[in-house]
Design a protein around this motif. Structure first.
Motif, PDB file in Angstrom:
ATOM      1  N   THR A 182      48.942  42.782  50.295  1.00  0.00           N
ATOM      2  CA  THR A 182      48.020  43.459  49.387  1.00  0.00           C
ATOM      3  C   THR A 182      46.788  42.612  49.101  1.00  0.00           C
ATOM      4  OG1 THR A 182      49.906  44.529  48.283  1.00  0.00           O
ATOM      5  CG2 THR A 182      47.794  44.548  47.115  1.00  0.00           C
ATOM      6  N   VAL A 183      45.625  43.175  49.350  1.00  0.00           N
ATOM      7  CA  VAL A 183      44.382  42.581  48.855  1.00  0.00           C
ATOM      8  C   VAL A 183      44.180  43.088  47.432  1.00  0.00           C
ATOM      9  CG1 VAL A 183      41.867  42.536  49.084  1.00  0.00           C
ATOM     10  CG2 VAL A 183      43.308  42.327  51.109  1.00  0.00           C
ATOM     11  N   LEU A 184      43.939  42.180  46.511  1.00  0.00           N
ATOM     12  CA  LEU A 184      43.814  42.544  45.092  1.00  0.00           C
ATOM     13  C   LEU A 184      42.420  43.117  44.852  1.00  0.00           C
ATOM     14  CD1 LEU A 184      45.590  39.405  43.593  1.00  0.00           C
ATOM     15  CD2 LEU A 184      46.571  41.678  44.037  1.00  0.00           C
ATOM     16  N   GLY A 185      42.310  44.424  45.058  1.00  0.00           N
ATOM     17  CA  GLY A 185      41.003  45.064  45.032  1.00  0.00           C
ATOM     18  C   GLY A 185      40.706  45.872  43.789  1.00  0.00           C
ATOM     19  N   TYR A 186      41.524  45.730  42.759  1.00  0.00           N
ATOM     20  CA  TYR A 186      41.312  46.498  41.530  1.00  0.00           C
ATOM     21  C   TYR A 186      40.944  45.596  40.349  1.00  0.00           C
ATOM     22  CZ  TYR A 186      43.142  50.716  43.781  1.00  0.00           C
ATOM     23  OH  TYR A 186      43.326  51.800  44.606  1.00  0.00           O
ATOM     24  N   GLY A 187      40.233  44.511  40.630  1.00  0.00           N
ATOM     25  CA  GLY A 187      39.746  43.645  39.558  1.00  0.00           C
ATOM     26  C   GLY A 187      40.705  42.582  39.088  1.00  0.00           C
ATOM     27  N   GLU A 188      41.876  42.482  39.730  1.00  0.00           N
ATOM     28  CA  GLU A 188      42.863  41.492  39.287  1.00  0.00           C
ATOM     29  C   GLU A 188      42.337  40.055  39.359  1.00  0.00           C
ATOM     30  OE1 GLU A 188      45.206  44.880  41.319  1.00  0.00           O
ATOM     31  OE2 GLU A 188      43.351  43.742  41.664  1.00  0.00           O
ATOM     32  N   PRO A 189      41.643  39.655  40.439  1.00  0.00           N
ATOM     33  CA  PRO A 189      41.138  38.271  40.478  1.00  0.00           C
ATOM     34  C   PRO A 189      40.161  37.958  39.339  1.00  0.00           C
ATOM     35  CG  PRO A 189      41.145  39.214  42.676  1.00  0.00           C
ATOM     36  CD  PRO A 189      41.418  40.340  41.734  1.00  0.00           C
ATOM     37  N   VAL A 190      39.354  38.933  38.953  1.00  0.00           N
ATOM     38  CA  VAL A 190      38.411  38.719  37.839  1.00  0.00           C
ATOM     39  C   VAL A 190      39.173  38.556  36.533  1.00  0.00           C
ATOM     40  CG1 VAL A 190      36.487  39.708  36.538  1.00  0.00           C
ATOM     41  CG2 VAL A 190      36.591  39.989  39.026  1.00  0.00           C
ATOM     42  N   ARG A 191      40.182  39.373  36.312  1.00  0.00           N
ATOM     43  CA  ARG A 191      40.959  39.284  35.071  1.00  0.00           C
ATOM     44  C   ARG A 191      41.693  37.949  35.006  1.00  0.00           C
ATOM     45  NH1 ARG A 191      41.673  45.164  34.186  1.00  0.00           N
ATOM     46  NH2 ARG A 191      43.431  44.984  32.746  1.00  0.00           N
ATOM     47  N   LEU A 192      42.237  37.492  36.156  1.00  0.00           N
ATOM     48  CA  LEU A 192      42.901  36.185  36.185  1.00  0.00           C
ATOM     49  C   LEU A 192      41.898  35.066  35.921  1.00  0.00           C
ATOM     50  CD1 LEU A 192      45.262  36.706  39.244  1.00  0.00           C
ATOM     51  CD2 LEU A 192      46.015  36.240  36.899  1.00  0.00           C
ATOM     52  N   ALA A 193      40.706  35.171  36.509  1.00  0.00           N
ATOM     53  CA  ALA A 193      39.675  34.154  36.278  1.00  0.00           C
ATOM     54  C   ALA A 193      39.258  34.129  34.810  1.00  0.00           C
ATOM     55  CB  ALA A 193      38.469  34.420  37.177  1.00  0.00           C
ATOM     56  N   LYS A 194      39.165  35.292  34.192  1.00  0.00           N
ATOM     57  CA  LYS A 194      38.813  35.351  32.770  1.00  0.00           C
ATOM     58  C   LYS A 194      39.862  34.629  31.924  1.00  0.00           C
ATOM     59  CE  LYS A 194      37.801  38.649  29.053  1.00  0.00           C
ATOM     60  NZ  LYS A 194      38.948  38.345  28.174  1.00  0.00           N
ATOM     61  N   ALA A 195      41.148  34.815  32.260  1.00  0.00           N
ATOM     62  CA  ALA A 195      42.207  34.119  31.530  1.00  0.00           C
ATOM     63  C   ALA A 195      42.092  32.615  31.703  1.00  0.00           C
ATOM     64  CB  ALA A 195      43.575  34.611  32.000  1.00  0.00           C
ATOM     65  N   VAL A 196      41.745  32.173  32.914  1.00  0.00           N
ATOM     66  CA  VAL A 196      41.589  30.739  33.161  1.00  0.00           C
ATOM     67  C   VAL A 196      40.401  30.187  32.368  1.00  0.00           C
ATOM     68  CG1 VAL A 196      41.019  29.015  34.917  1.00  0.00           C
ATOM     69  CG2 VAL A 196      42.726  30.784  35.396  1.00  0.00           C
ATOM     70  N   ILE A 197      39.322  30.944  32.280  1.00  0.00           N
ATOM     71  CA  ILE A 197      38.171  30.505  31.490  1.00  0.00           C
ATOM     72  C   ILE A 197      38.577  30.333  30.024  1.00  0.00           C
ATOM     73  CG2 ILE A 197      35.919  31.203  30.588  1.00  0.00           C
ATOM     74  CD1 ILE A 197      35.796  30.269  33.449  1.00  0.00           C
ATOM     75  N   THR A 198      39.328  31.279  29.490  1.00  0.00           N
ATOM     76  CA  THR A 198      39.806  31.170  28.111  1.00  0.00           C
ATOM     77  C   THR A 198      40.691  29.945  27.947  1.00  0.00           C
ATOM     78  OG1 THR A 198      39.725  33.582  27.900  1.00  0.00           O
ATOM     79  CG2 THR A 198      40.989  32.388  26.242  1.00  0.00           C
ATOM     80  N   LEU A 199      41.541  29.705  28.935  1.00  0.00           N
ATOM     81  CA  LEU A 199      42.414  28.524  28.932  1.00  0.00           C
ATOM     82  C   LEU A 199      41.580  27.242  28.904  1.00  0.00           C
ATOM     83  CD1 LEU A 199      45.494  28.037  31.246  1.00  0.00           C
ATOM     84  CD2 LEU A 199      43.771  26.260  31.058  1.00  0.00           C
ATOM     85  N   LEU A 200      40.554  27.184  29.733  1.00  0.00           N
ATOM     86  CA  LEU A 200      39.716  25.983  29.794  1.00  0.00           C
ATOM     87  C   LEU A 200      38.957  25.750  28.493  1.00  0.00           C
ATOM     88  CD1 LEU A 200      38.283  26.340  33.413  1.00  0.00           C
ATOM     89  CD2 LEU A 200      40.105  24.807  32.645  1.00  0.00           C
ATOM     90  N   ASN A 201      38.699  26.822  27.759  1.00  0.00           N
ATOM     91  CA  ASN A 201      38.021  26.679  26.465  1.00  0.00           C
ATOM     92  C   ASN A 201      38.810  25.830  25.479  1.00  0.00           C
ATOM     93  OD1 ASN A 201      35.713  28.142  27.066  1.00  0.00           O
ATOM     94  ND2 ASN A 201      36.523  30.080  26.302  1.00  0.00           N
ATOM     95  N   ARG A 202      40.118  25.724  25.693  1.00  0.00           N
ATOM     96  CA  ARG A 202      40.936  24.895  24.812  1.00  0.00           C
ATOM     97  C   ARG A 202      40.591  23.407  24.974  1.00  0.00           C
ATOM     98  NH1 ARG A 202      46.097  26.729  23.548  1.00  0.00           N
ATOM     99  NH2 ARG A 202      46.266  24.771  22.365  1.00  0.00           N
ATOM    100  N   GLU A 203      40.059  23.023  26.106  1.00  0.00           N
ATOM    101  CA  GLU A 203      39.648  21.640  26.382  1.00  0.00           C
ATOM    102  C   GLU A 203      40.805  20.639  26.215  1.00  0.00           C
ATOM    103  OE1 GLU A 203      36.714  20.433  27.381  1.00  0.00           O
ATOM    104  OE2 GLU A 203      35.360  22.139  27.173  1.00  0.00           O
TER     105      GLU A 203
END
Length: 280
Positions: A182-203
């Protein structure tokens, strides 16, 4: 209870009907999270449960009970592919997301409960075989996207510390690197990246770990250079998913501002992208 009744509740005040037993109401709506009919699952059950969880009206004991039921829902039918059991797993994830968001505003969960939710979510991320996005006639399955939304909420909590955040990062990388049909073509990579950005905000995740984690994405799960996997369709699709994820990570980092961890992550991600393809 008939769907028309709940639609009237939703469209009027949206509050808990005072004349009905609350446990019966919550059980009835929760049972429809598994429905293949999106009018029940998405438009009624999820809308009302999320509304009641987030607002005043439910007791914290009731929210805890919903959380426990949702955790159990993450395991329902796990390991199956392309059947209707995916809906309960996916929409139980969104119920947990609402519970965590409520706790972030009005704390009531304990650390042990956070870790129970986290462990169940990571297990689902690792073992989910049904990666469908939109299912014709049945609406959204979208389990990986909904999991990403749950991670985006979980990582904001002070109950989760450095080691917990590292577990999430490691599990995301493992999932993305796995050869897939399966190629994740329904925005899943963007949603995962957004979660990682939030995670990184914790510093709180060490920058060397972030570097090592992103570097792990620059080659296939078998340790081969991505340019060498063209003979394996599963690895080619994994390469596409990794590329989509890293691209989203770079873009979102720049859009959402550059704290130290995020700025370095963007640099590391761009370096990894260039190792995957000279086009970057």
């Amino acid at each position: 209870m008939r769907r028309e009744f709940w639609e009237r509740v939703r469209d009027n005040t949206g509050g808990l009907p005072a004349h009905l037993d609350r446990s019966v109401m919550l059980a009835d709506l929760s049972s429809h999270l598994s429905s293949p009919d999106p009018r029940w699952r998405e438009d009624v059950a999820l809308v009302l449960l999320s509304r009641w969880i987030l607002r005043q009206g439910l007791q914290d004991t009731e929210r805890r009970s919903l959380a426990q039921n949702a955790i159990e829902g993450l395991s329902a039918g796990l390991g199956r592919a392309s059947d209707d059991s995916v809906f309960l797993r996916s929409y139980s994830t969104l119920v947990l997301c609402a519970i965590v968001e409520r706790d972030l505003i009005h704390p009531f969960l304990r650390s042990v409960e956070y870790r129970r939710i986290l462990s169940s979510a990571l297990r689902l991320l690792d073992r989910e075989k049904d990666l469908r996005g939109f299912v014709p006639g049945k609406g959204w399955a979208h389990t990986l996207a909904h999991l990403a939304d749950l991670f985006d909420s979980l990582v904001k909590s002070p109950h989760l510390q450095d080691q917990d955040l590292q577990r999430i990062l490691k599990s995301i990388a493992k999932r993305l690197l796995r050869p897939t049909s399966t190629v994740l073509g329904y925005g899943e990579p963007v949603r995962l990246a957004k979660a990682v950005i939030t995670l990184l905000n914790r510093e709180i995740v060490p920058i060397p770990y972030i570097n090592s984690w992103i570097d792990s994405l620059s080659q296939s799960s078998k340790g081969r250079r991505w340019s060498e996997v063209d003979d394996n369709p599963g690895d080619v699709r994994a390469r596409t998913n990794v590329t989509l994820f890293l691209s989203a990570l770079v873009i979102l980092t720049r859009v959402k501002g550059a704290h130290k961890s995020k700025a370095r992550a963007a640099q590391f991600a761009l370096k990894a992208l260039r190792q995957i393809s000279e086009g970057f």
